[in-house]
Design a protein around this motif. Structure first.
Motif, PDB file in Angstrom:
ATOM      1  N   GLU A   1       4.884  -0.928  -7.102  1.00 30.76           N
ATOM      2  CA  GLU A   1       4.479  -2.345  -6.295  1.00 30.76           C
ATOM      3  C   GLU A   1       5.728  -3.080  -6.366  1.00 30.76           C
ATOM      4  OE1 GLU A   1       0.240  -3.096  -7.963  1.00 30.76           O
ATOM      5  OE2 GLU A   1       1.110  -3.788  -8.737  1.00 30.76           O
ATOM      6  N   ASP A   2       6.568  -2.670  -7.739  1.00 34.93           N
ATOM      7  CA  ASP A   2       7.812  -3.473  -7.740  1.00 34.93           C
ATOM      8  C   ASP A   2       8.747  -3.314  -6.345  1.00 34.93           C
ATOM      9  OD1 ASP A   2       7.215  -4.606 -10.361  1.00 34.93           O
ATOM     10  OD2 ASP A   2       8.646  -3.043 -11.274  1.00 34.93           O
ATOM     11  N   GLU A   3       8.989  -1.876  -5.995  1.00 33.96           N
ATOM     12  CA  GLU A   3       9.521  -1.381  -4.589  1.00 33.96           C
ATOM     13  C   GLU A   3       8.940  -1.762  -3.544  1.00 33.96           C
ATOM     14  OE1 GLU A   3      12.146   0.570  -4.336  1.00 33.96           O
ATOM     15  OE2 GLU A   3      12.834   1.105  -6.438  1.00 33.96           O
ATOM     16  N   LEU A   4       7.707  -1.627  -3.254  1.00 37.85           N
ATOM     17  CA  LEU A   4       6.538  -2.365  -2.092  1.00 37.85           C
ATOM     18  C   LEU A   4       7.135  -4.327  -2.358  1.00 37.85           C
ATOM     19  CD1 LEU A   4       4.056  -0.559  -1.730  1.00 37.85           C
ATOM     20  CD2 LEU A   4       6.096   0.026  -0.395  1.00 37.85           C
ATOM     21  N   LEU A   5       7.340  -4.405  -3.135  1.00 40.00           N
ATOM     22  CA  LEU A   5       6.943  -6.394  -3.253  1.00 40.00           C
ATOM     23  C   LEU A   5       8.314  -6.901  -2.639  1.00 40.00           C
ATOM     24  CD1 LEU A   5       5.429  -6.678  -6.542  1.00 40.00           C
ATOM     25  CD2 LEU A   5       4.600  -8.196  -4.027  1.00 40.00           C
TER      26      LEU A   5
ATOM     27  N   GLU B   1       9.393  -8.196   2.365  1.00 36.04           N
ATOM     28  CA  GLU B   1       9.382  -9.242   2.518  1.00 36.04           C
ATOM     29  C   GLU B   1       6.994  -9.386   3.859  1.00 36.04           C
ATOM     30  OE1 GLU B   1       9.945 -13.499   6.469  1.00 36.04           O
ATOM     31  OE2 GLU B   1      11.280 -11.232   5.985  1.00 36.04           O
ATOM     32  N   GLY B   2       6.249 -10.652   3.229  1.00 36.59           N
ATOM     33  CA  GLY B   2       5.340 -10.250   3.870  1.00 36.59           C
ATOM     34  C   GLY B   2       4.153  -9.000   2.625  1.00 36.59           C
ATOM     35  N   VAL B   3       4.528  -8.657   1.606  1.00 39.44           N
ATOM     36  CA  VAL B   3       3.617  -7.556   0.898  1.00 39.44           C
ATOM     37  C   VAL B   3       3.647  -8.371  -0.203  1.00 39.44           C
ATOM     38  CG1 VAL B   3       3.922  -5.787  -0.200  1.00 39.44           C
ATOM     39  CG2 VAL B   3       5.137  -5.754   1.833  1.00 39.44           C
ATOM     40  N   SER B   4       2.272  -8.766  -0.616  1.00 35.79           N
ATOM     41  CA  SER B   4       1.406  -8.975  -1.068  1.00 35.79           C
ATOM     42  C   SER B   4       0.426  -8.124  -2.270  1.00 35.79           C
ATOM     43  CB  SER B   4       0.700 -10.667  -1.106  1.00 35.79           C
ATOM     44  OG  SER B   4       0.301  -9.626   0.418  1.00 35.79           O
ATOM     45  N   ILE B   5       0.290  -7.938  -2.986  1.00 35.82           N
ATOM     46  CA  ILE B   5      -0.994  -7.486  -3.974  1.00 35.82           C
ATOM     47  C   ILE B   5      -2.595  -7.915  -4.076  1.00 35.82           C
ATOM     48  CG2 ILE B   5      -1.163  -5.901  -6.093  1.00 35.82           C
ATOM     49  CD1 ILE B   5       1.453  -4.789  -4.665  1.00 35.82           C
TER      50      ILE B   5
ATOM     51  N   VAL C   1      -2.979  -3.436  -1.103  1.00 41.08           N
ATOM     52  CA  VAL C   1      -1.715  -4.217  -0.731  1.00 41.08           C
ATOM     53  C   VAL C   1      -1.510  -4.330   0.377  1.00 41.08           C
ATOM     54  CG1 VAL C   1       1.222  -3.854  -0.738  1.00 41.08           C
ATOM     55  CG2 VAL C   1      -0.241  -2.289  -2.359  1.00 41.08           C
ATOM     56  N   SER C   2      -1.292  -5.676   0.952  1.00 40.39           N
ATOM     57  CA  SER C   2      -1.114  -6.202   1.751  1.00 40.39           C
ATOM     58  C   SER C   2      -0.213  -7.192   2.896  1.00 40.39           C
ATOM     59  CB  SER C   2      -2.247  -7.258   2.671  1.00 40.39           C
ATOM     60  OG  SER C   2      -3.151  -7.247   1.896  1.00 40.39           O
ATOM     61  N   ILE C   3      -0.158  -6.328   4.485  1.00 36.36           N
ATOM     62  CA  ILE C   3       1.411  -6.712   4.201  1.00 36.36           C
ATOM     63  C   ILE C   3       1.248  -6.990   5.826  1.00 36.36           C
ATOM     64  CG2 ILE C   3       3.957  -5.454   5.638  1.00 36.36           C
ATOM     65  CD1 ILE C   3       1.748  -2.799   3.680  1.00 36.36           C
ATOM     66  N   ASP C   4       2.049  -7.855   5.740  1.00 37.76           N
ATOM     67  CA  ASP C   4       1.699  -8.768   7.160  1.00 37.76           C
ATOM     68  C   ASP C   4       2.136  -9.158   8.334  1.00 37.76           C
ATOM     69  OD1 ASP C   4       0.264 -11.152   5.356  1.00 37.76           O
ATOM     70  OD2 ASP C   4       2.066 -12.169   4.626  1.00 37.76           O
ATOM     71  N   GLY C   5       1.590  -9.481   9.257  1.00 38.23           N
ATOM     72  CA  GLY C   5       2.418  -8.752  10.877  1.00 38.23           C
ATOM     73  C   GLY C   5       2.322  -6.626  10.808  1.00 38.23           C
ATOM     74  N   ILE C   6       1.442  -6.289   9.869  1.00 35.35           N
ATOM     75  CA  ILE C   6       1.226  -4.581  10.110  1.00 35.35           C
ATOM     76  C   ILE C   6       0.502  -4.244  10.564  1.00 35.35           C
ATOM     77  CG2 ILE C   6       1.089  -2.546   9.489  1.00 35.35           C
ATOM     78  CD1 ILE C   6       4.015  -3.437  10.237  1.00 35.35           C
ATOM     79  N   ASP C   7      -0.008  -3.347  11.390  1.00 38.50           N
ATOM     80  CA  ASP C   7      -1.390  -2.920  11.533  1.00 38.50           C
ATOM     81  C   ASP C   7      -1.450  -1.904  10.558  1.00 38.50           C
ATOM     82  OD1 ASP C   7      -3.584  -1.092  12.939  1.00 38.50           O
ATOM     83  OD2 ASP C   7      -3.183  -1.904  14.741  1.00 38.50           O
ATOM     84  N   GLY C   8      -1.826  -2.193  10.132  1.00 42.95           N
ATOM     85  CA  GLY C   8      -2.746  -0.541   8.473  1.00 42.95           C
ATOM     86  C   GLY C   8      -3.356   0.283   9.792  1.00 42.95           C
TER      87      GLY C   8
ATOM     88  N   SER D   1       8.432   6.893   2.400  1.00 44.36           N
ATOM     89  CA  SER D   1       7.839   6.682   3.547  1.00 44.36           C
ATOM     90  C   SER D   1       7.185   5.419   3.673  1.00 44.36           C
ATOM     91  CB  SER D   1       6.675   8.341   3.552  1.00 44.36           C
ATOM     92  OG  SER D   1       7.071   9.049   3.637  1.00 44.36           O
ATOM     93  N   ILE D   2       7.174   4.871   2.967  1.00 41.40           N
ATOM     94  CA  ILE D   2       6.392   3.634   3.797  1.00 41.40           C
ATOM     95  C   ILE D   2       6.673   3.085   3.586  1.00 41.40           C
ATOM     96  CG2 ILE D   2       4.760   1.874   2.461  1.00 41.40           C
ATOM     97  CD1 ILE D   2       3.345   3.897   0.260  1.00 41.40           C
ATOM     98  N   LYS D   3       7.784   2.766   3.313  1.00 39.62           N
ATOM     99  CA  LYS D   3       9.276   2.021   3.976  1.00 39.62           C
ATOM    100  C   LYS D   3       9.552   2.013   4.860  1.00 39.62           C
ATOM    101  CE  LYS D   3      11.790   0.155  -0.990  1.00 39.62           C
ATOM    102  NZ  LYS D   3      12.241  -0.182  -1.569  1.00 39.62           N
TER     103      LYS D   3
END
Length: 381
Positions: free
Chosen positions: A274-278, A281-285, A299-306, A368-370
């Motif tokens: 969570e520390d890394e993903l937050l 920009e646009g990432v929320s828990i 985790v939600s990522i604004d503007g990304i197709d999951g 990989s996620i980043k």
């Protein structure tokens, strides 16, 4: 292809090698029917079943004779909901549950509504928690059951069962919980939580698939929904799956011994993720960390197709939500209940760690996620 990394432990878990070793004799040497009471093969099978029942009851703080075996948590939920509602129908026909329950509960409640029962679906806040006062206000003279899961399978939010049970006990209403995601992961005690009925499953805690358990507090009436034999004290007929039950029991014994240490270890790894993903920009828990299962995050990522993100990260086993609905492209009903738009709900992913997860795997997964997020954002420009 990079090494595959499994981060979907809320969907299912690998069977622990110690569990498999315990099961093996019951496929070959001790293959008897646990209901065969006239010879040693049946006695050996019955002994294995009863040892498993003892181990499971110890993990959840139940009495030995309060545990019933089923084919899984879904059957246990169906047995409990239909069985209790039919047994207490003369007292009332009202059930209280929650919008973010597992589909096993929600779909069963839908069927009960078709049979004339009334169901109140409590809303949740933006972290998935219910307002206990809302629940109390929803109680009527016809209410016979409150059914609220212990911990949510998609976002991990934990409901305050002990607080809820103080209300239901005063009102003489039964309290049922789906504890499938919490048993074996965090402490869950049927007595301390005050629940009357609980359901959970073997394959969520490093046991085999195809076996679950139903806790029914002594004195609670549950009508059977299946017929055809006297197994499991006439509540659930059918030849018992002895090897799976034995494995379930062993898995519970291991969880009882290792759960607290493992929860601390996985909680630290989730904090790292969570520390890394937050930082992106646009990432929320999607849930409050203070009232959530320690081994997972949503985790939600604004503007990304999951869905596209999951396909880009080919080496990672990560889900967008419950495995029971992963073959659909509809937004998660849990995330929608939090107030998410369809777009944000579909731009979410669930990461769930487990016993076999290593720190190096977590570090590789973060990279990989980043990379995946960066790739999709770049291609959208």
């Amino acid at each position: 292809m990079k090494k595959k990394i499994y981060l979907d432990y809320n969907s299912t878990t690998p069977t622990d090698e110690r569990v498999v070793k315990e099961m093996l004799p019951y496929f070959t040497e001790k293959f008897g029917n646990a209901s065969s009471v006239s010879h040693v093969y049946g006695w050996d099978a019955e002994e294995g079943v009863e040892l498993a029942r003892e181990r499971i009851s110890k993990l959840v703080g139940a009495k030995h004779n309060e545990i019933y075996f089923t084919s899984g948590a879904t059957e246990a939920v169906n047995t409990a909901l239909f069985g209790v509602c039919r047994a207490y129908r003369e007292k009332g026909n009202h059930i209280i549950t929650c919008q973010t329950e597992h589909k096993a509960v929600l779909d069963t409640c839908n069927q009960l509504e078709a049979e004339g029962f009334e169901v109140t679906y409590l809303p949740v806040d933006n972290s998935g928690g219910i307002d206990v006062e809302d629940m109390q206000r929803a109680i009527t003279r016809k209410t016979i059951l409150v059914c609220l899961m212990h911990a949510n399978n998609e976002i991990g939010t934990i409901h305050p069962l002990a607080k809820i049970s103080r209300i239901t006990q005063k009102q003489n209403i039964l309290l049922m919980t789906d504890a499938t995601q919490s048993v074996g992961k965090i402490p869950f005690d049927v007595t301390k939580s005050g629940v009357d009925i609980a359901t959970f499953s073997s394959h969520k805690l490093y046991g085999p698939k195809g076996v679950g358990a139903l806790f029914v507090k002594s004195g609670i009436a549950v009508d059977p929904i299946l017929y055809g034999g006297g197994q499991e004290r006439k509540l659930r007929p059918g030849t018992l799956n002895v090897p799976a039950i034995v494995g379930f029991g062993k898995a519970c014994e291991i969880c009882h011994q290792e759960m607290r240490t493992e929860a601390n270890r996985l909680g630290q790894l989730i904090e790292t993720i969570e520390d890394e993903l937050l930082d992106i920009e646009g990432v929320s828990i999607n849930a409050d960390q203070s009232i959530r299962l320690p081994h997972m995050t949503s985790v939600s990522i604004d503007g990304i197709d999951g869905s596209r993100l999951l396909r880009v990260m080919k080496n990672l086993a990560i889900s967008q939500g419950s495995a029971c609905s992963s073959n659909t492209i509809k937004p998660s009903h849990v995330l929608k209940a939090l107030g998410h738009s369809d777009e944000k709900a579909l731009a979410s992913m669930r990461i769930a760690l487990g016993r076999m997860t290593t720190r190096m795997e977590v570090i590789d997964a973060i990279k990989s996620i980043k990379r995946g997020i960066s790739q999709l954002k770049t291609s959208a420009l």
